[in-house]
Design a protein around this motif. Structure first.
Motif, PDB file in Angstrom:
ATOM      1  N   ARG A 140      -1.709   7.524   0.793  1.00 35.62           N
ATOM      2  CA  ARG A 140      -2.808   8.161  -0.220  1.00 35.62           C
ATOM      3  C   ARG A 140      -1.766   8.899  -1.211  1.00 35.62           C
ATOM      4  O   ARG A 140      -2.057   8.905  -2.461  1.00 35.62           O
ATOM      5  N   THR A 141      -0.774   9.638  -0.648  1.00 32.15           N
ATOM      6  CA  THR A 141      -0.183  10.512  -1.561  1.00 32.15           C
ATOM      7  C   THR A 141       0.897  10.185  -2.128  1.00 32.15           C
ATOM      8  O   THR A 141       1.420  10.532  -3.203  1.00 32.15           O
ATOM      9  N   ALA A 142       1.762   9.008  -1.547  1.00 31.39           N
ATOM     10  CA  ALA A 142       2.880   8.730  -2.156  1.00 31.39           C
ATOM     11  C   ALA A 142       3.288   7.801  -3.232  1.00 31.39           C
ATOM     12  O   ALA A 142       3.977   7.551  -3.846  1.00 31.39           O
ATOM     13  N   ALA A 143       1.955   7.005  -3.194  1.00 37.29           N
ATOM     14  CA  ALA A 143       2.076   5.795  -4.134  1.00 37.29           C
ATOM     15  C   ALA A 143       2.049   6.445  -5.567  1.00 37.29           C
ATOM     16  O   ALA A 143       2.845   5.857  -6.326  1.00 37.29           O
ATOM     17  N   SER A 144       1.700   7.604  -5.600  1.00 38.01           N
ATOM     18  CA  SER A 144       1.651   7.949  -7.134  1.00 38.01           C
ATOM     19  C   SER A 144       2.916   8.697  -7.553  1.00 38.01           C
ATOM     20  O   SER A 144       3.211   8.973  -8.588  1.00 38.01           O
ATOM     21  N   SER A 145       3.614   9.226  -6.408  1.00 43.09           N
ATOM     22  CA  SER A 145       4.762   9.935  -6.484  1.00 43.09           C
ATOM     23  C   SER A 145       6.172   9.380  -6.082  1.00 43.09           C
ATOM     24  O   SER A 145       7.267   9.566  -6.612  1.00 43.09           O
ATOM     25  N   ASP A 146       6.079   8.581  -5.040  1.00 39.65           N
ATOM     26  CA  ASP A 146       7.123   7.820  -4.540  1.00 39.65           C
ATOM     27  C   ASP A 146       7.034   6.546  -4.004  1.00 39.65           C
ATOM     28  O   ASP A 146       6.305   6.517  -2.941  1.00 39.65           O
ATOM     29  N   PRO A 147       7.204   5.582  -4.812  1.00 38.67           N
ATOM     30  CA  PRO A 147       6.935   4.098  -4.522  1.00 38.67           C
ATOM     31  C   PRO A 147       7.626   3.465  -3.018  1.00 38.67           C
ATOM     32  O   PRO A 147       7.201   3.016  -2.386  1.00 38.67           O
ATOM     33  N   ASN A 148       8.647   4.347  -2.953  1.00 36.86           N
ATOM     34  CA  ASN A 148       9.573   3.884  -1.600  1.00 36.86           C
ATOM     35  C   ASN A 148       8.814   4.329  -0.249  1.00 36.86           C
ATOM     36  O   ASN A 148       8.909   3.586   0.738  1.00 36.86           O
ATOM     37  N   GLN A 149       8.369   5.681  -0.453  1.00 32.35           N
ATOM     38  CA  GLN A 149       7.424   6.309   0.860  1.00 32.35           C
ATOM     39  C   GLN A 149       6.291   5.120   0.940  1.00 32.35           C
ATOM     40  O   GLN A 149       6.170   5.040   2.003  1.00 32.35           O
ATOM     41  N   ALA A 150       5.802   4.993  -0.319  1.00 31.91           N
ATOM     42  CA  ALA A 150       4.451   4.270  -0.069  1.00 31.91           C
ATOM     43  C   ALA A 150       4.694   2.917   0.456  1.00 31.91           C
ATOM     44  O   ALA A 150       3.886   2.358   1.489  1.00 31.91           O
ATOM     45  N   MET A 151       5.841   2.260  -0.018  1.00 27.58           N
ATOM     46  CA  MET A 151       5.919   1.008   0.865  1.00 27.58           C
ATOM     47  C   MET A 151       6.341   1.049   2.312  1.00 27.58           C
ATOM     48  O   MET A 151       5.669   0.248   3.009  1.00 27.58           O
ATOM     49  N   ILE A 152       6.927   2.162   2.684  1.00 36.29           N
ATOM     50  CA  ILE A 152       7.288   2.291   3.965  1.00 36.29           C
ATOM     51  C   ILE A 152       5.772   2.545   5.029  1.00 36.29           C
ATOM     52  O   ILE A 152       5.404   1.775   5.701  1.00 36.29           O
ATOM     53  N   ALA A 153       5.177   3.379   4.440  1.00 35.28           N
ATOM     54  CA  ALA A 153       3.697   3.747   4.904  1.00 35.28           C
ATOM     55  C   ALA A 153       2.844   2.567   4.923  1.00 35.28           C
ATOM     56  O   ALA A 153       2.389   2.074   6.069  1.00 35.28           O
ATOM     57  N   ASN A 154       2.712   1.575   3.880  1.00 34.90           N
ATOM     58  CA  ASN A 154       2.053   0.713   4.030  1.00 34.90           C
ATOM     59  C   ASN A 154       2.550  -0.582   4.694  1.00 34.90           C
ATOM     60  O   ASN A 154       1.666  -1.364   5.496  1.00 34.90           O
ATOM     61  N   LEU A 155       3.794  -0.969   4.863  1.00 33.91           N
ATOM     62  CA  LEU A 155       4.356  -1.817   5.804  1.00 33.91           C
ATOM     63  C   LEU A 155       4.100  -1.251   7.171  1.00 33.91           C
ATOM     64  O   LEU A 155       3.639  -2.194   8.228  1.00 33.91           O
ATOM     65  N   LEU A 156       4.190   0.038   7.706  1.00 34.22           N
ATOM     66  CA  LEU A 156       3.913   0.547   9.080  1.00 34.22           C
ATOM     67  C   LEU A 156       2.665   0.257   9.328  1.00 34.22           C
ATOM     68  O   LEU A 156       2.275  -0.264  10.477  1.00 34.22           O
ATOM     69  N   LYS A 157       1.560   0.750   8.492  1.00 31.17           N
ATOM     70  CA  LYS A 157       0.332   0.260   8.788  1.00 31.17           C
ATOM     71  C   LYS A 157      -0.217  -1.274   8.991  1.00 31.17           C
ATOM     72  O   LYS A 157      -0.841  -1.653   9.723  1.00 31.17           O
ATOM     73  N   ALA A 158       0.347  -1.911   8.056  1.00 34.95           N
ATOM     74  CA  ALA A 158       0.088  -3.399   8.002  1.00 34.95           C
ATOM     75  C   ALA A 158       0.545  -4.222   9.149  1.00 34.95           C
ATOM     76  O   ALA A 158       0.270  -5.068   9.744  1.00 34.95           O
ATOM     77  N   THR A 159       1.764  -3.701   9.788  1.00 36.99           N
ATOM     78  CA  THR A 159       2.388  -4.243  10.971  1.00 36.99           C
ATOM     79  C   THR A 159       1.998  -3.300  12.439  1.00 36.99           C
ATOM     80  O   THR A 159       2.925  -3.644  13.439  1.00 36.99           O
TER      81      THR A 159
END
Length: 357
Positions: A140-159
């Motif tokens: 929720r917080t990283a997508a607007s500030s750090d796309p690299n952290q957002a990608m990690i978080a989303n991949l962790l959740k999706a897998t």
């Protein structure tokens, strides 16, 4: 490749990811494994940014719409359509839907995708950091500030594995930018203090810490790569020999040395980690075995005349940076060190702490 593996590759349309994909396909037959790629550019659109193509900015034209369309065509030529998952890594819902048919079936994730442009990254990715460990909060917080952290978080959740299941092996491409550059008199080891000076280094460090703290990752390989080059992509070589922002080469005395990583060595290392049969959690500096002298790099770039520079003349500037407020002064000292002094990283691997339960 031994046992059959399902491999998920991000950033496959980028400079490194595309080379990894080709090597995996060369080392894999239809009965030995299956490769899947996540790509925004697979749809052939020009808007193929953070999720994949920005990982290919090692070549100056690689992020152009023309290059992205060519990369998408490459993917379609290499893989059948069902192996190309067209998806934005920053869109958690779309990513989860794209990976739903593979739920619990992915054995290895090779994460090459990255946003590399400092203007895309948050200046607040903390170097000392408490990277968020709650994946939903991070997304929720990283997508607007750090796309690299957002990608990690989303991949962790999706897998995320089902209860009692096993998380896939992660092979994460990080960067030696997490160390910072100033004052490294000796070859930098993986276990030294980390002081990234730029937004990219801070972002990469925050991503590392998110993965290290993520529950369930018993098999995690973080590769801190030195600048990558190939005969067709010498940009990372040129920036070590030219005056910043120009094509004017400098011949610096005494001669600095630089650790670089050839693309072929990187790709072989990644494939070796895919084929490894042992689960492990490791951090690794990945670089060519010997550093390169700055004068030899001038010749490698095809430069003739180079302006001679005595580093000693400019050294008072370096010491003067200690009088500048801490953050700015350190950033300037890192810039000076990268330009005039040796930037050498020791090959080595050390174990990561046990995962949190």
């Amino acid at each position: 490749m031994g046992d059959r593996k399902r491999i998920l590759l991000t950033g496959a349309s980028g400079y490194i990811g595309r080379a990894v994909l080709k090597q995996l396909l060369a080392a894999t037959d239809a009965d030995a494994g299956e490769g899947y790629v996540l790509s925004r550019s697979a749809a052939g659109t020009a808007d193929s940014g953070l999720g994949t193509a920005s990982a290919s900015t090692l070549n100056s034209p690689a992020g152009s719409p023309e290059s992205l369309r060519a990369s998408a065509a490459d993917l379609r030529a290499l893989l059948p359509p069902e192996r190309i998952l067209s998806c934005d890594l920053l869109d958690r819902d779309a990513l989860t839907a794209a990976l739903a048919p593979l739920a619990g079936k992915i054995d290895v994730i090779i994460h090459c995708a990255a946003a590399t442009d400092n203007s895309q990254l948050s200046r607040t990715a903390a170097p000392s950091g408490a990277a968020a460990t709650d994946n939903s909060q991070l997304s929720r917080t990283a997508a607007s500030s750090d796309p690299n952290q957002a990608m990690i978080a989303n991949l962790l959740k999706a897998t995320e594995p089902e209860p009692g299941g096993t998380a896939p092996r992660w092979i994460h491409l990080s960067s030696v930018s997490v160390y910072g550059d100033a004052g490294r008199a000796d070859a930098t080891r993986p276990d030294v203090r980390l002081r990234p000076s730029g937004a990219y280094g801070r972002s990469k460090l925050a991503c590392e810490r998110s993965l290290i703290r993520a529950p369930g990752l018993d098999d995690l390989r973080i590769l801190r790569v030195t600048p990558v080059f190939s005969p067709e992509a010498l940009r990372n070589v040129a920036v070590r020999v030219c005056l910043p922002g120009t094509s004017l080469p400098l011949r610096i005395w005494p001669e600095p040395r630089h650790s670089l990583l050839s693309l072929s060595v990187l790709v072989r290392a990644i494939v070796a980690h895919v084929n490894d049969v042992t689960a492990r959690r490791t951090m690794e500096n990945l670089t060519d075995s010997k550093p390169y002298g700055q004068h030899s790099l001038i010749a490698d770039c095809g430069k003739g005349f180079a302006l001679p520079i005595l580093e000693y003349i400019f050294r008072p500037i370096y010491w003067g940076c200690f009088l500048i407020p801490r953050g700015v002064g350190y950033h300037l000292r890192c810039f000076y060190w990268k330009l005039f002094r040796s930037n050498v990283y020791a090959e080595g691997q050390f174990p990561l702490p046990a995962r949190e339960t």
